[in-house]
Design a protein around this motif. Structure first.
Motif, PDB file in Angstrom:
ATOM      1  N   LEU A   1      -0.185   9.033 -13.576  1.00 36.81           N
ATOM      2  CA  LEU A   1      -0.436  10.416 -13.168  1.00 36.81           C
ATOM      3  C   LEU A   1      -0.585  10.487 -11.655  1.00 36.81           C
ATOM      4  CD1 LEU A   1      -3.137  11.297 -15.877  1.00 36.81           C
ATOM      5  CD2 LEU A   1      -0.695  11.869 -15.947  1.00 36.81           C
ATOM      6  N   PRO A   2       0.455  10.903 -10.928  1.00 35.84           N
ATOM      7  CA  PRO A   2       0.305  11.095  -9.478  1.00 35.84           C
ATOM      8  C   PRO A   2      -0.366  12.429  -9.179  1.00 35.84           C
ATOM      9  CG  PRO A   2       2.569  11.520 -10.146  1.00 35.84           C
ATOM     10  CD  PRO A   2       1.838  11.073 -11.380  1.00 35.84           C
ATOM     11  N   VAL A   3      -1.444  12.393  -8.417  1.00 35.29           N
ATOM     12  CA  VAL A   3      -2.156  13.617  -8.040  1.00 35.29           C
ATOM     13  C   VAL A   3      -1.449  14.291  -6.868  1.00 35.29           C
ATOM     14  CG1 VAL A   3      -4.363  14.557  -7.275  1.00 35.29           C
ATOM     15  CG2 VAL A   3      -4.309  12.661  -8.907  1.00 35.29           C
ATOM     16  N   ASN A   4      -1.090  13.506  -5.857  1.00 30.79           N
ATOM     17  CA  ASN A   4      -0.313  14.001  -4.725  1.00 30.79           C
ATOM     18  C   ASN A   4       0.463  12.822  -4.144  1.00 30.79           C
ATOM     19  OD1 ASN A   4      -2.253  12.574  -3.105  1.00 30.79           O
ATOM     20  ND2 ASN A   4      -3.588  14.376  -3.168  1.00 30.79           N
ATOM     21  N   ASP A   5       0.965  12.975  -2.939  1.00 34.46           N
ATOM     22  CA  ASP A   5       1.769  11.919  -2.323  1.00 34.46           C
ATOM     23  C   ASP A   5       0.936  10.725  -1.861  1.00 34.46           C
ATOM     24  OD1 ASP A   5       3.937  13.505  -2.736  1.00 34.46           O
ATOM     25  OD2 ASP A   5       3.955  14.350  -0.703  1.00 34.46           O
ATOM     26  N   GLU A   6      -0.387  10.847  -1.892  1.00 32.16           N
ATOM     27  CA  GLU A   6      -1.241   9.779  -1.393  1.00 32.16           C
ATOM     28  C   GLU A   6      -2.178   9.206  -2.440  1.00 32.16           C
ATOM     29  OE1 GLU A   6      -3.356  11.410   1.874  1.00 32.16           O
ATOM     30  OE2 GLU A   6      -1.607  11.488   3.213  1.00 32.16           O
ATOM     31  N   PHE A   7      -2.307   9.850  -3.600  1.00 35.17           N
ATOM     32  CA  PHE A   7      -3.292   9.416  -4.591  1.00 35.17           C
ATOM     33  C   PHE A   7      -2.667   9.507  -5.980  1.00 35.17           C
ATOM     34  CE2 PHE A   7      -6.951   9.993  -7.438  1.00 35.17           C
ATOM     35  CZ  PHE A   7      -7.727   8.914  -7.046  1.00 35.17           C
TER      36      PHE A   7
ATOM     37  N   TRP B   1      -4.874   4.755  -3.554  1.00 36.26           N
ATOM     38  CA  TRP B   1      -4.940   5.726  -2.448  1.00 36.26           C
ATOM     39  C   TRP B   1      -4.268   5.100  -1.235  1.00 36.26           C
ATOM     40  CZ3 TRP B   1      -9.414   6.480   1.364  1.00 36.26           C
ATOM     41  CH2 TRP B   1      -9.170   7.593   2.187  1.00 36.26           C
ATOM     42  N   GLU B   2      -3.220   5.739  -0.762  1.00 35.62           N
ATOM     43  CA  GLU B   2      -2.475   5.235   0.388  1.00 35.62           C
ATOM     44  C   GLU B   2      -2.236   6.362   1.405  1.00 35.62           C
ATOM     45  OE1 GLU B   2       1.154   3.372  -0.745  1.00 35.62           O
ATOM     46  OE2 GLU B   2       0.194   1.536  -1.480  1.00 35.62           O
ATOM     47  N   PRO B   3      -3.233   6.649   2.224  1.00 37.87           N
ATOM     48  CA  PRO B   3      -3.024   7.641   3.284  1.00 37.87           C
ATOM     49  C   PRO B   3      -2.279   7.032   4.467  1.00 37.87           C
ATOM     50  CG  PRO B   3      -5.250   6.795   3.389  1.00 37.87           C
ATOM     51  CD  PRO B   3      -4.603   6.131   2.211  1.00 37.87           C
TER      52      PRO B   3
ATOM     53  N   HIS C   1       0.730   7.107   5.345  1.00 38.83           N
ATOM     54  CA  HIS C   1       2.070   6.591   5.072  1.00 38.83           C
ATOM     55  C   HIS C   1       2.088   5.075   4.869  1.00 38.83           C
ATOM     56  CE1 HIS C   1       3.599  10.566   6.087  1.00 38.83           C
ATOM     57  NE2 HIS C   1       2.885  10.512   7.187  1.00 38.83           N
ATOM     58  N   GLY C   2       1.135   4.563   4.113  1.00 39.08           N
ATOM     59  CA  GLY C   2       1.157   3.173   3.727  1.00 39.08           C
ATOM     60  C   GLY C   2       0.497   2.206   4.677  1.00 39.08           C
ATOM     61  N   ARG C   3      -0.007   2.665   5.803  1.00 43.78           N
ATOM     62  CA  ARG C   3      -0.676   1.740   6.721  1.00 43.78           C
ATOM     63  C   ARG C   3      -2.049   1.319   6.203  1.00 43.78           C
ATOM     64  NH1 ARG C   3       1.738   5.203  10.729  1.00 43.78           N
ATOM     65  NH2 ARG C   3      -0.173   6.429  10.835  1.00 43.78           N
ATOM     66  N   PHE C   4      -2.590   2.059   5.255  1.00 41.56           N
ATOM     67  CA  PHE C   4      -3.872   1.729   4.625  1.00 41.56           C
ATOM     68  C   PHE C   4      -3.718   1.942   3.132  1.00 41.56           C
ATOM     69  CE2 PHE C   4      -7.867   3.190   2.773  1.00 41.56           C
ATOM     70  CZ  PHE C   4      -8.700   2.114   3.055  1.00 41.56           C
ATOM     71  N   SER C   5      -4.267   1.004   2.335  1.00 43.24           N
ATOM     72  CA  SER C   5      -4.153   1.092   0.886  1.00 43.24           C
ATOM     73  C   SER C   5      -5.461   0.680   0.243  1.00 43.24           C
ATOM     74  CB  SER C   5      -3.010   0.193   0.390  1.00 43.24           C
ATOM     75  OG  SER C   5      -2.935   0.227  -1.026  1.00 43.24           O
ATOM     76  N   ASN C   6      -5.875   1.418  -0.772  1.00 44.47           N
ATOM     77  CA  ASN C   6      -7.081   1.114  -1.537  1.00 44.47           C
ATOM     78  C   ASN C   6      -6.748   1.206  -3.013  1.00 44.47           C
ATOM     79  OD1 ASN C   6      -9.650   2.261  -3.098  1.00 44.47           O
ATOM     80  ND2 ASN C   6     -10.376   1.019  -1.398  1.00 44.47           N
ATOM     81  N   HIS C   7      -6.898   0.065  -3.712  1.00 45.51           N
ATOM     82  CA  HIS C   7      -6.604  -0.009  -5.142  1.00 45.51           C
ATOM     83  C   HIS C   7      -7.899  -0.325  -5.876  1.00 45.51           C
ATOM     84  CE1 HIS C   7      -4.480  -2.131  -8.720  1.00 45.51           C
ATOM     85  NE2 HIS C   7      -4.648  -0.844  -8.962  1.00 45.51           N
ATOM     86  N   THR C   8      -8.417   0.607  -6.644  1.00 49.63           N
ATOM     87  CA  THR C   8      -9.677   0.463  -7.377  1.00 49.63           C
ATOM     88  C   THR C   8      -9.370   0.383  -8.870  1.00 49.63           C
ATOM     89  OG1 THR C   8     -10.847   1.746  -5.694  1.00 49.63           O
ATOM     90  CG2 THR C   8     -11.943   1.456  -7.809  1.00 49.63           C
TER      91      THR C   8
END
Length: 342
Positions: free
Chosen positions: A197-203, A300-302, A304-311
């Motif tokens: 389920l993609p919420v938006n382009d970043e989450f 969560w990847e705000p 444009h991919g320079r930061f990523s958080n996978h919980t």
């Protein structure tokens, strides 16, 4: 004149053929070629703590995808022993824990005081108790089995290798899912699936679950006189006891070992009174399966991919009856008692 024209025509045709071949090759180059005809699939792994191509990774490694696990009927790490060279997994029935051996090296100390020879990791998190390695494997991106000492990257718990299970991450491309149903012998039922389920382009969020049930392939009896009475109904536990002088099992008399236990109970009449054996239900007897698990992961990847958080949050429950060391009665039949026969 006729001969001259024939020779001239032959020379013209000989010069035209290379030109026609070159034009044909040029036309073929201009035609679109399918990507699968010229491209080679690149498998990326994280065996060295960074993403590299499998062919360029300087480690003896075996990679299994989710499709390969599904085709081979793999439900946990114990089932994948036949798919990895040099890997052998046995079960320590006294603690219901796997003993993983790789390249002939293993550690039989599976208590809290010892470290295994092969470490098991789930999404980079080390599993300190080998019982946790039996958790269901489902909706995984890949499984990496590394052979050879891995202490530099994975610590002292990986003397001869490491097994890394990488679960599938949420995807931003769209909403999709999958459901798998299986049935087999011994009343085996397995169900699993996931939804992305993609919420938006970043989450994005991914929810996956799996359940497995299987009856035991053994026929046996529970002994109501032992300490473990979890599988016995109140009717069995509250049933009248049998006299110590006429104790009978189900279809047979009490064995010699049980007679010794009764005799050693002393002179207390209550201590010598025992309950008869009760037939076990194959749904909860030894070597059955009754387990389920679910996983909720968020990515969560705000920027444009320079930061990523996978919980990841995962729950696993196993209510199986455990395993049991079995004896080959056909091999023991007829042997003297001092050699384990009888």
């Amino acid at each position: 004149m006729y001969k001259l024209n024939a020779i001239t025509l032959a020379m013209l045709m000989a010069g035209a053929l290379p030109a026609m071949a070159a034009q044909s090759a040029s036309d073929n180059d201009n035609q679109p070629v399918a990507e699968s005809d010229r491209a080679i699939e690149v498998i990326s792994v994280t065996a060295t703590k960074r993403r590299t191509a499998l062919m360029e990774t300087p480690v003896a490694i075996t990679v299994l995808t989710q499709e390969q696990l599904r085709q081979s009927g793999i439900h946990n790490i114990k089932d994948m022993a036949d798919l990895v060279p040099g890997l052998d997994i046995s079960m320590a029935t006294d603690q219901a824990a796997p003993v993983i051996s790789m390249r002939g090296v293993r550690s039989t100390n599976i208590t809290e005081l010892g470290d295994p020879a092969v470490g098991v990791h789930l999404d980079g998190i080390y599993s300190p108790r080998m019982q946790g390695a039996l958790a269901l494997m489902y909706d995984v991106e890949r499984v990496e089995a590394l052979r050879g000492p891995q202490g530099t990257l994975f610590g002292r718990n990986s003397t001869v290798g490491s097994i890394n299970v990488i679960s599938a991450k949420p995807d931003f491309s769209g909403t999709f899912g999958n459901v798998n149903l299986e049935a087999g012998r011994f009343n085996t039922r397995s169900a699993g699936g996931f939804v992305n389920l993609p919420v938006n382009d970043e989450f994005a969020i991914r929810i996956a679950a799996k359940g497995l049930k299987r009856d035991a392939y053994l026929e046996g009896y529970w002994d109501p006189n032992q300490y473990d009475t979890r599988r016995l109904s109140p009717e069995v536990l509250n049933a009248p006891v049998i006299s110590e002088n006429s104790y009978q099992g189900i279809g047979s008399t009490v064995t010699q070992r049980e007679n010794w236990w009764i005799d050693s109970a002393g002179t207390d009449p209550e201590a010598q009174r025992v309950r008869a054996l009760t037939p076990a239900n194959k749904k909860d007897f030894y070597h059955n399966a009754n387990e389920y698990s679910y996983r909720i992961s968020a990515l969560w990847e705000p920027s444009h991919g320079r930061f990523s958080n996978h919980t990841v949050f995962q729950q696993y429950s196993n209510n199986s009856g455990g395993s049991l060391d079995l004896v080959n009665c056909d091999q023991l039949r007829g042997r003297p008692d001092e050699f384990g026969g009888g």
